[in-house]
Design a protein around this motif. Structure first.
Motif, PDB file in Angstrom:
ATOM      1  N   PRO A 101       0.805  -1.222   0.000  1.00 29.50           N
ATOM      2  CA  PRO A 101       0.000   0.000   0.000  1.00 29.50           C
ATOM      3  C   PRO A 101       0.835   1.266   0.000  1.00 29.50           C
ATOM      4  CG  PRO A 101       0.053  -0.918   2.197  1.00 29.50           C
ATOM      5  CD  PRO A 101       0.765  -1.906   1.302  1.00 29.50           C
ATOM      6  N   GLY A 102       2.140   1.115   0.172  1.00 26.58           N
ATOM      7  CA  GLY A 102       3.015   2.278   0.141  1.00 26.58           C
ATOM      8  C   GLY A 102       3.071   3.009   1.475  1.00 26.58           C
ATOM      9  N   TRP A 103       3.929   3.998   1.497  1.00 26.03           N
ATOM     10  CA  TRP A 103       4.119   4.841   2.683  1.00 26.03           C
ATOM     11  C   TRP A 103       3.261   6.087   2.529  1.00 26.03           C
ATOM     12  CZ3 TRP A 103       5.715   9.877   3.258  1.00 26.03           C
ATOM     13  CH2 TRP A 103       6.030  10.274   4.571  1.00 26.03           C
ATOM     14  N   PRO A 104       2.671   6.588   3.613  1.00 25.26           N
ATOM     15  CA  PRO A 104       2.741   6.122   4.992  1.00 25.26           C
ATOM     16  C   PRO A 104       1.584   5.173   5.317  1.00 25.26           C
ATOM     17  CG  PRO A 104       1.652   8.240   4.927  1.00 25.26           C
ATOM     18  CD  PRO A 104       2.003   7.905   3.493  1.00 25.26           C
ATOM     19  N   GLY A 105       1.594   4.585   6.502  1.00 24.79           N
ATOM     20  CA  GLY A 105       0.437   3.881   7.017  1.00 24.79           C
ATOM     21  C   GLY A 105       0.417   2.386   6.827  1.00 24.79           C
ATOM     22  N   ARG A 106       1.544   1.769   6.416  1.00 22.71           N
ATOM     23  CA  ARG A 106       1.521   0.311   6.264  1.00 22.71           C
ATOM     24  C   ARG A 106       1.083  -0.386   7.552  1.00 22.71           C
ATOM     25  NH1 ARG A 106       6.776   0.976   3.616  1.00 22.71           N
ATOM     26  NH2 ARG A 106       6.592   0.665   1.351  1.00 22.71           N
ATOM     27  N   GLU A 107       1.480   0.178   8.689  1.00 24.65           N
ATOM     28  CA  GLU A 107       1.182  -0.474   9.968  1.00 24.65           C
ATOM     29  C   GLU A 107      -0.301  -0.450  10.306  1.00 24.65           C
ATOM     30  OE1 GLU A 107       1.478   3.840  10.677  1.00 24.65           O
ATOM     31  OE2 GLU A 107       2.684   2.390   9.548  1.00 24.65           O
ATOM     32  N   ARG A 108      -1.101   0.332   9.606  1.00 23.77           N
ATOM     33  CA  ARG A 108      -2.529   0.424   9.882  1.00 23.77           C
ATOM     34  C   ARG A 108      -3.310  -0.722   9.252  1.00 23.77           C
ATOM     35  NH1 ARG A 108      -3.792   2.247  13.926  1.00 23.77           N
ATOM     36  NH2 ARG A 108      -5.863   2.896  13.219  1.00 23.77           N
ATOM     37  N   PHE A 109      -2.670  -1.478   8.378  1.00 21.89           N
ATOM     38  CA  PHE A 109      -3.356  -2.590   7.726  1.00 21.89           C
ATOM     39  C   PHE A 109      -3.224  -3.848   8.576  1.00 21.89           C
ATOM     40  CE2 PHE A 109      -2.670   0.485   4.462  1.00 21.89           C
ATOM     41  CZ  PHE A 109      -3.793   0.381   3.651  1.00 21.89           C
ATOM     42  N   ASP A 110      -4.316  -4.601   8.669  1.00 20.85           N
ATOM     43  CA  ASP A 110      -4.298  -5.829   9.452  1.00 20.85           C
ATOM     44  C   ASP A 110      -3.550  -6.936   8.716  1.00 20.85           C
ATOM     45  OD1 ASP A 110      -6.330  -5.301  11.829  1.00 20.85           O
ATOM     46  OD2 ASP A 110      -7.140  -4.379  10.024  1.00 20.85           O
ATOM     47  N   LEU A 111      -3.594  -6.912   7.400  1.00 21.07           N
ATOM     48  CA  LEU A 111      -2.880  -7.909   6.612  1.00 21.07           C
ATOM     49  C   LEU A 111      -2.495  -7.294   5.271  1.00 21.07           C
ATOM     50  CD1 LEU A 111      -1.902 -10.847   6.259  1.00 21.07           C
ATOM     51  CD2 LEU A 111      -4.148 -11.365   5.261  1.00 21.07           C
ATOM     52  N   ILE A 112      -1.224  -7.405   4.926  1.00 19.35           N
ATOM     53  CA  ILE A 112      -0.729  -7.028   3.601  1.00 19.35           C
ATOM     54  C   ILE A 112      -0.183  -8.297   2.963  1.00 19.35           C
ATOM     55  CG2 ILE A 112       0.943  -5.657   2.297  1.00 19.35           C
ATOM     56  CD1 ILE A 112       0.964  -3.670   4.648  1.00 19.35           C
ATOM     57  N   ALA A 113      -0.730  -8.653   1.809  1.00 17.81           N
ATOM     58  CA  ALA A 113      -0.262  -9.830   1.074  1.00 17.81           C
ATOM     59  C   ALA A 113       0.537  -9.337  -0.126  1.00 17.81           C
ATOM     60  CB  ALA A 113      -1.434 -10.692   0.626  1.00 17.81           C
ATOM     61  N   ARG A 296       3.767 -31.547 -14.936  1.00 10.39           N
ATOM     62  CA  ARG A 296       2.589 -31.075 -14.213  1.00 10.39           C
ATOM     63  C   ARG A 296       3.041 -30.356 -12.943  1.00 10.39           C
ATOM     64  NH1 ARG A 296      -1.935 -30.864 -16.901  1.00 10.39           N
ATOM     65  NH2 ARG A 296      -3.034 -30.865 -14.902  1.00 10.39           N
ATOM     66  N   HIS A 297       2.174 -29.518 -12.422  1.00 19.11           N
ATOM     67  CA  HIS A 297       2.431 -28.834 -11.160  1.00 19.11           C
ATOM     68  C   HIS A 297       1.096 -28.556 -10.484  1.00 19.11           C
ATOM     69  CE1 HIS A 297       0.989 -25.085 -12.971  1.00 19.11           C
ATOM     70  NE2 HIS A 297       1.721 -25.385 -14.021  1.00 19.11           N
ATOM     71  N   PRO A 298       1.084 -28.312  -9.194  1.00 18.93           N
ATOM     72  CA  PRO A 298      -0.181 -27.964  -8.533  1.00 18.93           C
ATOM     73  C   PRO A 298      -0.708 -26.640  -9.086  1.00 18.93           C
ATOM     74  CG  PRO A 298       1.514 -28.506  -6.924  1.00 18.93           C
ATOM     75  CD  PRO A 298       2.209 -28.376  -8.248  1.00 18.93           C
ATOM     76  N   PRO A 299      -2.030 -26.515  -9.283  1.00 15.64           N
ATOM     77  CA  PRO A 299      -2.574 -25.214  -9.703  1.00 15.64           C
ATOM     78  C   PRO A 299      -2.168 -24.123  -8.722  1.00 15.64           C
ATOM     79  CG  PRO A 299      -4.244 -26.920  -9.905  1.00 15.64           C
ATOM     80  CD  PRO A 299      -3.079 -27.540  -9.183  1.00 15.64           C
ATOM     81  N   LEU A 300      -1.762 -22.975  -9.262  1.00 11.04           N
ATOM     82  CA  LEU A 300      -1.267 -21.876  -8.427  1.00 11.04           C
ATOM     83  C   LEU A 300      -2.316 -20.779  -8.321  1.00 11.04           C
ATOM     84  CD1 LEU A 300       1.124 -20.465  -6.934  1.00 11.04           C
ATOM     85  CD2 LEU A 300       1.733 -19.468  -9.150  1.00 11.04           C
ATOM     86  N   ASN A 301      -2.673 -20.418  -7.095  1.00 14.43           N
ATOM     87  CA  ASN A 301      -3.538 -19.268  -6.873  1.00 14.43           C
ATOM     88  C   ASN A 301      -3.320 -18.778  -5.450  1.00 14.43           C
ATOM     89  OD1 ASN A 301      -5.453 -17.280  -6.688  1.00 14.43           O
ATOM     90  ND2 ASN A 301      -7.120 -18.479  -7.566  1.00 14.43           N
ATOM     91  N   ALA A 302      -2.702 -17.608  -5.326  1.00 14.18           N
ATOM     92  CA  ALA A 302      -2.425 -17.052  -4.007  1.00 14.18           C
ATOM     93  C   ALA A 302      -3.686 -16.630  -3.271  1.00 14.18           C
ATOM     94  CB  ALA A 302      -1.480 -15.856  -4.136  1.00 14.18           C
ATOM     95  N   SER A 303      -4.808 -16.502  -3.969  1.00 18.43           N
ATOM     96  CA  SER A 303      -6.047 -16.053  -3.317  1.00 18.43           C
ATOM     97  C   SER A 303      -6.445 -16.972  -2.176  1.00 18.43           C
ATOM     98  CB  SER A 303      -7.193 -15.978  -4.339  1.00 18.43           C
ATOM     99  OG  SER A 303      -6.932 -15.015  -5.331  1.00 18.43           O
ATOM    100  N   GLY A 304      -6.322 -18.274  -2.385  1.00 16.86           N
ATOM    101  CA  GLY A 304      -6.674 -19.221  -1.338  1.00 16.86           C
ATOM    102  C   GLY A 304      -5.789 -19.085  -0.116  1.00 16.86           C
ATOM    103  N   ALA A 305      -4.505 -18.862  -0.340  1.00 19.73           N
ATOM    104  CA  ALA A 305      -3.585 -18.698   0.787  1.00 19.73           C
ATOM    105  C   ALA A 305      -3.911 -17.443   1.588  1.00 19.73           C
ATOM    106  CB  ALA A 305      -2.145 -18.642   0.277  1.00 19.73           C
TER     107      ALA A 305
END
Length: 318
Positions: A101-113, A296-305
């Motif tokens: 999210p950039g500066w300032p205020g990163r610490e105000r977010f509960d989760l940054i992925a 082959r590889h496992p399907p990749l989607n960070a949304s689930g994580a």
């Protein structure tokens, strides 16, 4: 206990919106999309916009006054960050931000992925993901494959989906690039099913049409028209993707089969190159023109994580 009220902030960046929607959909709970549009002041640095609705069109400011207020806000990209922080200050909402999210205020977010290639400093509210979040879940891909059943061309297998991006702010995708892309696919077995995007452009589409092999089909992007992209992503035996879009590269890896990235140096941003490197090193992709042995590889989607981490941290509780 009452169910959480979830908002997705959807601004004018389709790639960012798709990431936020992907996480919301992965939660498998009702959510509301809040359309956000900026005026000229929205281009100011976040340090000037602070935690505010400053820089939003008037109707966007009014839209987020709707009740009930959100328990959880999901957004992506730096320009949504001031509004997200305002919602936290005003209503106590929990904030999930995709990408820095950039500066300032990163610490105000509960989760940054943040994707690995963003190289965001470690913090208790930061998790790192391989690639970007997206909407191409197994359930959605299966539904799209069923919806397009009987409408796709009867071409010999194996099918190669060629997912074409196009020009960016820094690089122009020319007819020569389109020809080079098709040339790089010609030795692949079976048939090519080529899908363009809103950034491909008429010049490149004309070159794709001209150089498409006999066992091939081109689906050109049209505004508001149906696209078989997700159905083909589900049904293709392998995928070739242009490297100009992080979202498209990560969606390609949701297929579970071979993924080949077309990324000539003159079209590739340094940050995109870092993503390509991560995907290749972790076995999800290879460079087009290199080793073509199938894997082959496992399907990749960070949304689930990210959705799992939201639940683990209790961000959905009222």
């Amino acid at each position: 206990m009452e169910s959480a009220t979830i908002w997705v902030l959807a601004d004018d960046r389709p790639g960012n919106v798709s990431q936020a929607l992907g996480v919301a959909e992965a939660l498998d709970l009702p959510f509301t999309v809040k359309t956000i549009r900026y005026n000229a002041l929205g281009k100011l640095h976040n340090a000037l916009r602070s935690a505010s609705r400053f820089g939003l069109e008037h109707w966007s400011r009014k839209a987020i006054e709707a009740k009930p207020p959100p328990t959880l806000v999901i957004a992506a990209g730096r320009r949504t960050a001031p509004l997200a922080r305002w919602l936290k200050r005003r209503y106590g909402s929990r904030l999930v931000q995709l990408m820095d999210p950039g500066w300032p205020g990163r610490e105000r977010f509960d989760l940054i992925a943040a994707p690995l290639h963003d190289d965001l400093p470690a913090a208790s509210n930061v998790i790192r993901t391989l690639g970007a979040c997206h909407r191409a879940t197994p359930a959605l891909l299966a539904a799209e494959a069923e919806r397009w059943r009987g409408r796709l061309p009867d071409l010999p297998r194996p099918w190669t989906l060629v997912s074409v991006g196009g020009s960016t702010a820094s690089h122009r995708f020319t007819s020569a690039d389109a020809r080079a892309l098709i040339a790089g696919c010609r030795d692949l077995p079976g048939s090519l099913l080529v899908v363009t995007s809103r950034r491909t452009g008429a010049e490149a589409e004309a070159a794709l049409t001209e150089f498409l092999p006999e066992k091939g089909r081109l689906f050109c992007w049209q505004d508001r028209a149906e696209s078989p992209y997700l159905a083909l992503l589900a049904l293709a035996d392998q995928v070739v993707v242009t490297g100009d879009s992080m979202s498209m590269c990560c969606e390609a890896c949701a297929n579970g089969g071979p993924v080949f990235i077309f990324a000539p140096a003159h079209l590739t941003e340094p940050k995109h190159a870092l993503l390509h490197k991560d995907l290749i090193e972790q076995g999800y992709a290879r460079t087009l023109g290199g080793d073509r042995a199938l894997w082959r590889h496992p399907p990749l989607n960070a949304s689930g994580a990210v959705a799992d981490e939201i639940r683990r941290r209790g961000l959905l509780t009222q």
